[in-house]
Design a protein around this motif. Structure first.
Motif, PDB file in Angstrom:
ATOM      1  N   LYS A  24       0.830  -1.207   0.000  1.00 24.68           N
ATOM      2  CA  LYS A  24       0.000   0.000   0.000  1.00 24.68           C
ATOM      3  C   LYS A  24       0.864   1.256   0.000  1.00 24.68           C
ATOM      4  O   LYS A  24       0.573   2.237  -0.688  1.00 24.68           O
ATOM      5  N   THR A  25       1.948   1.217   0.757  1.00 27.78           N
ATOM      6  CA  THR A  25       2.851   2.364   0.821  1.00 27.78           C
ATOM      7  C   THR A  25       3.567   2.573  -0.506  1.00 27.78           C
ATOM      8  O   THR A  25       3.734   3.708  -0.969  1.00 27.78           O
ATOM      9  N   LEU A  26       3.992   1.479  -1.130  1.00 34.07           N
ATOM     10  CA  LEU A  26       4.641   1.580  -2.438  1.00 34.07           C
ATOM     11  C   LEU A  26       3.710   2.222  -3.455  1.00 34.07           C
ATOM     12  O   LEU A  26       4.119   3.124  -4.212  1.00 34.07           O
ATOM     13  N   PHE A  27       2.460   1.803  -3.483  1.00 32.40           N
ATOM     14  CA  PHE A  27       1.513   2.367  -4.436  1.00 32.40           C
ATOM     15  C   PHE A  27       1.113   3.794  -4.064  1.00 32.40           C
ATOM     16  O   PHE A  27       0.718   4.576  -4.931  1.00 32.40           O
ATOM     17  N   SER A  28       1.238   4.136  -2.800  1.00 30.47           N
ATOM     18  CA  SER A  28       1.004   5.525  -2.408  1.00 30.47           C
ATOM     19  C   SER A  28       2.077   6.433  -2.996  1.00 30.47           C
ATOM     20  O   SER A  28       1.790   7.576  -3.381  1.00 30.47           O
ATOM     21  N   LEU A  29       3.308   5.940  -3.081  1.00 30.37           N
ATOM     22  CA  LEU A  29       4.358   6.706  -3.745  1.00 30.37           C
ATOM     23  C   LEU A  29       3.997   6.927  -5.210  1.00 30.37           C
ATOM     24  O   LEU A  29       4.149   8.041  -5.738  1.00 30.37           O
ATOM     25  N   ASP A  30       3.521   5.892  -5.870  1.00 32.70           N
ATOM     26  CA  ASP A  30       3.115   6.037  -7.269  1.00 32.70           C
ATOM     27  C   ASP A  30       2.026   7.093  -7.412  1.00 32.70           C
ATOM     28  O   ASP A  30       2.068   7.923  -8.328  1.00 32.70           O
ATOM     29  N   PRO A  66      12.891  12.757   5.756  1.00 34.30           N
ATOM     30  CA  PRO A  66      12.413  14.064   6.224  1.00 34.30           C
ATOM     31  C   PRO A  66      10.967  13.961   6.711  1.00 34.30           C
ATOM     32  O   PRO A  66      10.340  12.905   6.598  1.00 34.30           O
ATOM     33  N   ALA A  67      10.464  15.050   7.230  1.00 39.89           N
ATOM     34  CA  ALA A  67       9.104  15.059   7.792  1.00 39.89           C
ATOM     35  C   ALA A  67       8.065  15.098   6.679  1.00 39.89           C
ATOM     36  O   ALA A  67       7.383  16.103   6.462  1.00 39.89           O
ATOM     37  N   GLU A  68       7.959  14.020   5.953  1.00 35.05           N
ATOM     38  CA  GLU A  68       6.996  13.875   4.864  1.00 35.05           C
ATOM     39  C   GLU A  68       6.411  12.474   5.001  1.00 35.05           C
ATOM     40  O   GLU A  68       7.145  11.491   5.016  1.00 35.05           O
ATOM     41  N   PRO A  69       5.086  12.337   5.147  1.00 36.18           N
ATOM     42  CA  PRO A  69       4.493  11.038   5.497  1.00 36.18           C
ATOM     43  C   PRO A  69       4.838   9.898   4.555  1.00 36.18           C
ATOM     44  O   PRO A  69       5.127   8.782   5.009  1.00 36.18           O
ATOM     45  N   VAL A  70       4.793  10.137   3.252  1.00 35.54           N
ATOM     46  CA  VAL A  70       5.077   9.060   2.301  1.00 35.54           C
ATOM     47  C   VAL A  70       6.519   8.592   2.440  1.00 35.54           C
ATOM     48  O   VAL A  70       6.801   7.390   2.461  1.00 35.54           O
ATOM     49  N   LEU A  71       7.452   9.523   2.537  1.00 34.54           N
ATOM     50  CA  LEU A  71       8.864   9.167   2.659  1.00 34.54           C
ATOM     51  C   LEU A  71       9.134   8.399   3.948  1.00 34.54           C
ATOM     52  O   LEU A  71       9.865   7.397   3.956  1.00 34.54           O
ATOM     53  N   ALA A  72       8.549   8.852   5.049  1.00 32.82           N
ATOM     54  CA  ALA A  72       8.749   8.153   6.321  1.00 32.82           C
ATOM     55  C   ALA A  72       8.178   6.741   6.255  1.00 32.82           C
ATOM     56  O   ALA A  72       8.806   5.783   6.738  1.00 32.82           O
TER      57      ALA A  72
END
Length: 217
Positions: A24-30, A66-72
């Motif tokens: 789910k996180t991987l596809f959120s990056l997309d 950094p303080a960015e939800p997707v990156l974290a």
């Protein structure tokens, strides 16, 4: 994080519990990278924003996010499965292809390969499956998505034809159980490329996705 459409969310729920959140996180990056392209009017600005993501994703391998939800979330949930930040950064290449002044066959092919195939190959790493059909399914899935969004007739038809061919080949044979979330995404995309098919989320489509989850076909 950006939420996928309901049918994509359903398909991703088919992943094994231990890999579900990572997928789910991987596809959120997309979704995040796609939003950059969709909301950018000036190609140079889009390229700058994608470059920032490329560089920042690469740094996930060596420094805290950094303080960015997707990156974290990527650092915490995806990298432990053997996917590096550098690998994630290469996904920007696919989206950058859509910033080309003329979306010709080469740009469409690059989008299919560098967005779709790379995304699904990374997902295959997460679920620990080696199967050539997964990358092909990713190409077809990305092309089907593109075909639904293009307004230019020639490019839309090229993407549609390529999507159907890739998805038909990818969906031959039984899919392994741990990769059926990805197979279900391919099934959903194939519906989208079928004239007169029921709309996303319809009972017919939901039943077909459930059948794939159960049988792998």
């Amino acid at each position: 994080m950006i939420s996928p459409n309901p049918e994509q969310r359903l398909a991703l729920s088919y992943a094994p519990p231990e890999t579900r959140q990572a997928l789910k996180t991987l596809f959120s990056l997309d979704e995040t990278l796609g939003a950059i392209v969709r909301t950018t009017r000036e190609p140079i600005i889009g390229q700058m924003r994608l470059t920032w993501w490329y560089e920042t994703l690469g740094r996930l391998d060596t420094v805290p996010a950094p303080a960015e939800p997707v990156l974290a979330a990527l650092q915490n949930e995806v990298l432990p499965f053997g996917v590096s930040g550098a690998m994630l950064g290469k996904l920007t290449d696919g989206w950058e292809a859509l910033l080309e002044p003329d979306l010709d066959a080469g740009a469409i092919e690059r989008f299919a390969r560098d967005r779709g195939r790379r995304l699904f190959d990374l997902a295959a790493t997460i679920v620990s499956v080696t199967d050539d059909r997964i990358g092909l399914a990713g190409e077809g899935w990305a092309l089907a998505d593109l075909a639904q969004k293009l307004t230019e007739t020639a490019g839309r038809e090229l993407a549609r034809v390529r999507a159907r061919a890739a998805l038909d080949q990818a969906l031959q044979g039984r899919w392994p159980s741990s990769a059926r979330a990805l197979g279900a995404l391919a099934v959903s995309a194939r519906f989208d490329m079928t004239s007169g098919a029921a709309g996303s989320g319809s009972p017919k489509r939901v039943v077909r996705l459930a059948w794939h989850r159960l049988t792998g076909y």
